[in-house]
Design a protein around this motif. Structure first.
Motif, PDB file in Angstrom:
ATOM      1  N   GLY A 144       0.824  -1.218   0.000  1.00 62.74           N
ATOM      2  CA  GLY A 144       0.000   0.000   0.000  1.00 62.74           C
ATOM      3  C   GLY A 144       0.851   1.257   0.000  1.00 62.74           C
ATOM      4  N   LEU A 145       1.882   1.271   0.828  1.00 59.50           N
ATOM      5  CA  LEU A 145       2.755   2.454   0.922  1.00 59.50           C
ATOM      6  C   LEU A 145       3.526   2.697  -0.368  1.00 59.50           C
ATOM      7  CD1 LEU A 145       4.394   2.332   4.472  1.00 59.50           C
ATOM      8  CD2 LEU A 145       3.126   4.242   3.478  1.00 59.50           C
ATOM      9  N   LEU A 146       3.988   1.605  -0.991  1.00 57.62           N
ATOM     10  CA  LEU A 146       4.844   1.734  -2.177  1.00 57.62           C
ATOM     11  C   LEU A 146       4.085   1.482  -3.476  1.00 57.62           C
ATOM     12  CD1 LEU A 146       8.042  -0.016  -0.814  1.00 57.62           C
ATOM     13  CD2 LEU A 146       7.885   2.353  -1.594  1.00 57.62           C
ATOM     14  N   ARG A 148       2.421   3.276  -5.647  1.00 62.33           N
ATOM     15  CA  ARG A 148       2.714   4.138  -6.809  1.00 62.33           C
ATOM     16  C   ARG A 148       4.079   3.796  -7.417  1.00 62.33           C
ATOM     17  NH1 ARG A 148       3.745   9.109  -6.703  1.00 62.33           N
ATOM     18  NH2 ARG A 148       4.134   9.288  -4.473  1.00 62.33           N
ATOM     19  N   ALA A 149       5.046   3.535  -6.553  1.00 68.59           N
ATOM     20  CA  ALA A 149       6.391   3.210  -7.046  1.00 68.59           C
ATOM     21  C   ALA A 149       6.388   1.867  -7.773  1.00 68.59           C
ATOM     22  CB  ALA A 149       7.374   3.183  -5.878  1.00 68.59           C
ATOM     23  N   ALA A 152       4.704   2.294 -11.076  1.00 71.94           N
ATOM     24  CA  ALA A 152       5.532   3.035 -12.037  1.00 71.94           C
ATOM     25  C   ALA A 152       6.529   2.101 -12.716  1.00 71.94           C
ATOM     26  CB  ALA A 152       6.268   4.172 -11.329  1.00 71.94           C
ATOM     27  N   ILE A 155       4.640   0.065 -15.283  1.00 66.02           N
ATOM     28  CA  ILE A 155       4.234   0.847 -16.458  1.00 66.02           C
ATOM     29  C   ILE A 155       5.423   1.141 -17.369  1.00 66.02           C
ATOM     30  CG2 ILE A 155       3.371   3.133 -17.171  1.00 66.02           C
ATOM     31  CD1 ILE A 155       1.577   3.020 -14.621  1.00 66.02           C
ATOM     32  N   ALA A 163      14.692   8.194 -14.386  1.00 68.92           N
ATOM     33  CA  ALA A 163      14.297   9.271 -13.471  1.00 68.92           C
ATOM     34  C   ALA A 163      14.846   9.075 -12.048  1.00 68.92           C
ATOM     35  CB  ALA A 163      12.779   9.379 -13.425  1.00 68.92           C
ATOM     36  N   VAL A 165      14.384   6.447 -10.004  1.00 68.24           N
ATOM     37  CA  VAL A 165      13.595   5.601  -9.096  1.00 68.24           C
ATOM     38  C   VAL A 165      14.435   4.339  -8.805  1.00 68.24           C
ATOM     39  CG1 VAL A 165      11.483   4.222  -8.914  1.00 68.24           C
ATOM     40  CG2 VAL A 165      11.418   6.469 -10.019  1.00 68.24           C
TER      41      VAL A 165
ATOM     42  N   THR B  94      -5.037   3.254 -16.800  1.00 71.16           N
ATOM     43  CA  THR B  94      -5.627   4.438 -17.413  1.00 71.16           C
ATOM     44  C   THR B  94      -4.547   5.447 -17.794  1.00 71.16           C
ATOM     45  OG1 THR B  94      -5.866   5.614 -15.326  1.00 71.16           O
ATOM     46  CG2 THR B  94      -7.696   4.184 -15.976  1.00 71.16           C
ATOM     47  N   GLU B  97      -3.235   7.103 -14.742  1.00 70.50           N
ATOM     48  CA  GLU B  97      -2.273   6.295 -13.980  1.00 70.50           C
ATOM     49  C   GLU B  97      -0.892   6.326 -14.642  1.00 70.50           C
ATOM     50  OE1 GLU B  97      -4.984   2.887 -11.766  1.00 70.50           O
ATOM     51  OE2 GLU B  97      -4.637   2.684 -13.907  1.00 70.50           O
ATOM     52  N   VAL B  98      -0.884   6.263 -15.982  1.00 75.19           N
ATOM     53  CA  VAL B  98       0.401   6.326 -16.697  1.00 75.19           C
ATOM     54  C   VAL B  98       1.088   7.657 -16.420  1.00 75.19           C
ATOM     55  CG1 VAL B  98       1.457   6.497 -18.991  1.00 75.19           C
ATOM     56  CG2 VAL B  98      -0.235   4.713 -18.526  1.00 75.19           C
ATOM     57  N   SER B 101       2.483   8.196 -12.958  1.00 78.49           N
ATOM     58  CA  SER B 101       3.732   7.473 -12.660  1.00 78.49           C
ATOM     59  C   SER B 101       4.950   8.315 -13.021  1.00 78.49           C
ATOM     60  CB  SER B 101       3.769   6.122 -13.391  1.00 78.49           C
ATOM     61  OG  SER B 101       3.955   6.306 -14.778  1.00 78.49           O
ATOM     62  N   LEU B 104       6.476  10.304  -9.992  1.00 83.08           N
ATOM     63  CA  LEU B 104       6.970   9.548  -8.836  1.00 83.08           C
ATOM     64  C   LEU B 104       8.248  10.137  -8.251  1.00 83.08           C
ATOM     65  CD1 LEU B 104       6.593   6.943  -7.122  1.00 83.08           C
ATOM     66  CD2 LEU B 104       8.181   5.851  -8.698  1.00 83.08           C
ATOM     67  N   ALA B 105       9.219  10.439  -9.128  1.00 85.33           N
ATOM     68  CA  ALA B 105      10.517  10.895  -8.625  1.00 85.33           C
ATOM     69  C   ALA B 105      10.395  12.221  -7.871  1.00 85.33           C
ATOM     70  CB  ALA B 105      11.506  11.021  -9.780  1.00 85.33           C
ATOM     71  N   GLY B 107       7.294  13.378  -6.488  1.00 82.65           N
ATOM     72  CA  GLY B 107       6.309  13.274  -5.413  1.00 82.65           C
ATOM     73  C   GLY B 107       6.724  12.360  -4.276  1.00 82.65           C
ATOM     74  N   GLY B 108       7.825  11.629  -4.441  1.00 85.52           N
ATOM     75  CA  GLY B 108       8.262  10.703  -3.400  1.00 85.52           C
ATOM     76  C   GLY B 108       7.682   9.316  -3.627  1.00 85.52           C
ATOM     77  N   LEU B 109       8.377   8.309  -3.091  1.00 86.56           N
ATOM     78  CA  LEU B 109       7.990   6.924  -3.347  1.00 86.56           C
ATOM     79  C   LEU B 109       6.779   6.497  -2.529  1.00 86.56           C
ATOM     80  CD1 LEU B 109      11.436   5.053  -3.364  1.00 86.56           C
ATOM     81  CD2 LEU B 109      10.173   5.972  -5.296  1.00 86.56           C
ATOM     82  N   PHE B 110       6.585   7.118  -1.378  1.00 86.14           N
ATOM     83  CA  PHE B 110       5.583   6.606  -0.436  1.00 86.14           C
ATOM     84  C   PHE B 110       4.257   7.366  -0.509  1.00 86.14           C
ATOM     85  CE2 PHE B 110       9.730   5.640   1.357  1.00 86.14           C
ATOM     86  CZ  PHE B 110       9.610   4.283   1.609  1.00 86.14           C
ATOM     87  N   GLY B 111       3.189   6.626  -0.301  1.00 86.40           N
ATOM     88  CA  GLY B 111       1.869   7.235  -0.145  1.00 86.40           C
ATOM     89  C   GLY B 111       1.308   7.814  -1.429  1.00 86.40           C
ATOM     90  N   PRO B 112       0.108   8.430  -1.325  1.00 84.86           N
ATOM     91  CA  PRO B 112      -0.561   8.970  -2.511  1.00 84.86           C
ATOM     92  C   PRO B 112       0.064  10.288  -2.980  1.00 84.86           C
ATOM     93  CG  PRO B 112      -1.888   9.355  -0.551  1.00 84.86           C
ATOM     94  CD  PRO B 112      -0.704   8.559  -0.109  1.00 84.86           C
ATOM     95  N   LEU B 113      -0.279  10.687  -4.211  1.00 81.12           N
ATOM     96  CA  LEU B 113       0.208  11.966  -4.743  1.00 81.12           C
ATOM     97  C   LEU B 113      -0.425  13.129  -3.993  1.00 81.12           C
ATOM     98  CD1 LEU B 113       0.164  11.715  -8.652  1.00 81.12           C
ATOM     99  CD2 LEU B 113       2.157  11.851  -7.161  1.00 81.12           C
TER     100      LEU B 113
END
Lengths: 266, 241
Positions: A144-146, A148-149, A152, A155, A163, A165, B94, B97-98, B101, B104-105, B107-113
């Motif tokens: 859950g925490l990661l 988005r990473a 990414a 994708i 970038a 990551v 979607t 979502e693309v 992504s 990411l670099a 906004g940080g790796l953790f949690g929502p945007l």
């Protein structure tokens, strides 16, 4: 059914496994690594056998072996030390052979071992439930925490690497989580079928999902339902739970494929 | 003008005695829009990998904004659009979502945007003309639309340098030119240093300020109109008019 303590333990453990396996499996399937769970499962088999031989709790040795196997596959893949599916084949056959040799040496090629291969409702203890809950919930929180990473990297892995990551670390994390999932799930689903619980709900969800986020959540829902329904069927029909769970997950794929076809015609 | 990318006497070979690139000198100033073209196997992708610090030269040096490329400290300011066949997933994802992504670099790796990051994502989607398709599944879009989504992803990272590697592979000539016009407009609006790498460079001939042809080394470096006529891409003849 839930009057029996062993069924309550099986359902509680199964709930964690049913949610965790598809959540981890999602990131394997999307990277065309659906069969990694099979290779890691066979390493876990060697771990179980090593546990019997060493007189250590087999669940713990299987966990260690599964995580080591999963990280090993990722290392071979990322360093291009073994092309394509060769890394998987290497682990798959080595794990199986090591498992047979170690189990035979321990004199454990018997019914006890079968319960790990195909799952058994009766084998889950309170200690197992605590281990599965702690590690399983930690795994789900990490995903859950990661999220988005991890998404990414799925994708666009190269774009994420450019970038800055930490793609390699995230891939090792997914491999480690796959190992943990397999180690935790083998008593409910069985080593030979756990990979199916990581993959089939994801494929089924993909037929009707409208986004990546919805796909993960639907897969977890299908995983949970498959485990609950499979355990119920296994209890009343006196069947190994792994087979029942996986067949129900496969049935979910048939249902979602039909829904997709109906939607396409509408 | 400050330099974004500098290759100085760069050579590269995957195996000893089989050089892919030799004696490459290339300087790209901040804000330039440069097309890098050449035949398949000519070393374009190797040049991209060297420029982005993903590979180290066998000889010479590569610098990004004054730093060695392989140790560049601000990688989050690099935008990269890979060949369409090499990115994406067959699963449902979607446009939003693309593009998210790509944040990411930053906004940080953790949690929502965060809210600001989400606003930047929305702006990038609107800039490439996909505002109405933000929640559409990528797989339901045309090849050109999918590539625009990945360009929006790169812009969502607010890059200082944008590198597009064969961005029009598998896209028809009309979509290539639409994509080139979009890139020309975004470059004019945002002034991002852009490296457009493709063996099909006809679509961008009328938009870029400079064309670099690579064939084991640099065989041409100048404005597109100075390119010998036999080297132009006939499939996009009208792009030069």
């Amino acid at each position: 059914m839930l009057e029996s303590e062993f069924m309550r333990l099986a359902f509680a453990t199964g709930a964690v496994v049913g949610l965790l396996a598809p959540a981890v499996g999602f990131f394997l399937v999307q990277r065309n690594m659906s069969l990694v769970g099979d290779g890691v499962g066979h390493t876990a088999f060697a771990g179980v056998a090593a546990g019997y031989l060493l007189g250590v709790e087999p669940v713990l040795t299987a966990l260690v072996a599964a995580v080591a196997g999963a990280v090993g596959i990722e290392w071979l893949r990322s360093r291009h030390r073994a092309a394509g599916d060769q890394a998987l084949a290497l682990l798959f056959y080595t794990g199986l052979a090591a498992g047979v040799v170690l189990a035979s040496s321990a004199g454990a090629l018997d019914v006890d071992l079968f319960s790990f291969l195909f799952g058994s409702i009766l084998t889950v203890t309170r200690g197992d439930l605590i281990l599965v809950t702690v590690l399983g919930v930690a795994g789900l929180l990490l995903i859950g925490l990661l999220y988005r990473a991890l998404a990414a990297v799925v994708i666009d892995e190269e774009g994420a690497r450019v970038a800055g990551v930490p793609v390699a670390a995230l891939n090792v994390l997914v491999a480690g989580l796959a190992g943990v999932t397999i180690g935790l799930s083998m008593q409910i689903v069985g080593i030979l079928l756990i990979a199916a619980l990581m993959v089939l709900p994801v494929i089924a969800a993909g037929r009707v999902a409208w986004s990546m986020g919805s796909s993960v959540l639907l897969a977890m829902g299908i995983g949970l339902l498959s485990v609950f329904a499979g355990l119920t069927v296994a209890y009343y029909a006196d069947l190994p739970p792994g087979g029942a769970i996986v067949l129900l997950a496969a049935a979910a794929f048939v249902v979602t494929s039909a829904l997709e076809a109906v939607r396409a015609r509408a | 003008m400050p330099v974004a990318l500098e290759l100085d006497e760069v050579g590269f070979s995957y195996r000893p005695g089989q050089p892919v690139l030799t004696d490459v000198d290339l300087t790209v100033a901040e804000g330039e829009f440069v097309a890098v073209a050449g035949p398949n196997g000519g070393g374009k992708t190797t040049l991209v990998r060297l420029a982005l610090g993903l590979a180290r030269p066998s000889s010479g040096s590569v610098r990004l904004f004054g730093e060695p490329a392989h140790r560049f400290s601000c990688r989050e300011t690099l935008g990269y659009v890979a060949q369409r066949a090499q990115v994406g997933t067959e699963g449902p994802v979607t446009v939003r979502e693309v593009v998210s992504s790509g944040r990411l670099a930053q906004g940080g790796l953790f949690g929502p945007l965060r809210r600001r990051d989400r606003a930047i994502v929305d702006e990038a989607i609107a800039d490439v003309g996909l505002g109405d398709l933000a929640d559409a599944r990528l797989g339901d879009l045309s090849g050109g639309q999918q590539q625009r989504a990945f360009i929006a992803k790169a812009f969502a990272g607010e890059p200082s340098l944008l590198v597009l590697d064969e961005p029009t592979a598998g896209v028809d000539a009309e979509s290539q030119e639409a994509l080139a016009r979009l890139l020309g407009r975004l470059h004019a609006d945002r002034g991002v240093t852009t490296l457009y790498v493709s063996h099909e460079f006809g679509a961008v001939e009328g938009i870029v300020e400079r064309l670099v042809l690579v064939r084991g080394g640099i065989v041409f470096d100048g404005p597109p109109h100075a390119l010998p006529s036999a080297w132009h891409d006939p499939s996009h003849a009208h792009a030069r008019e």
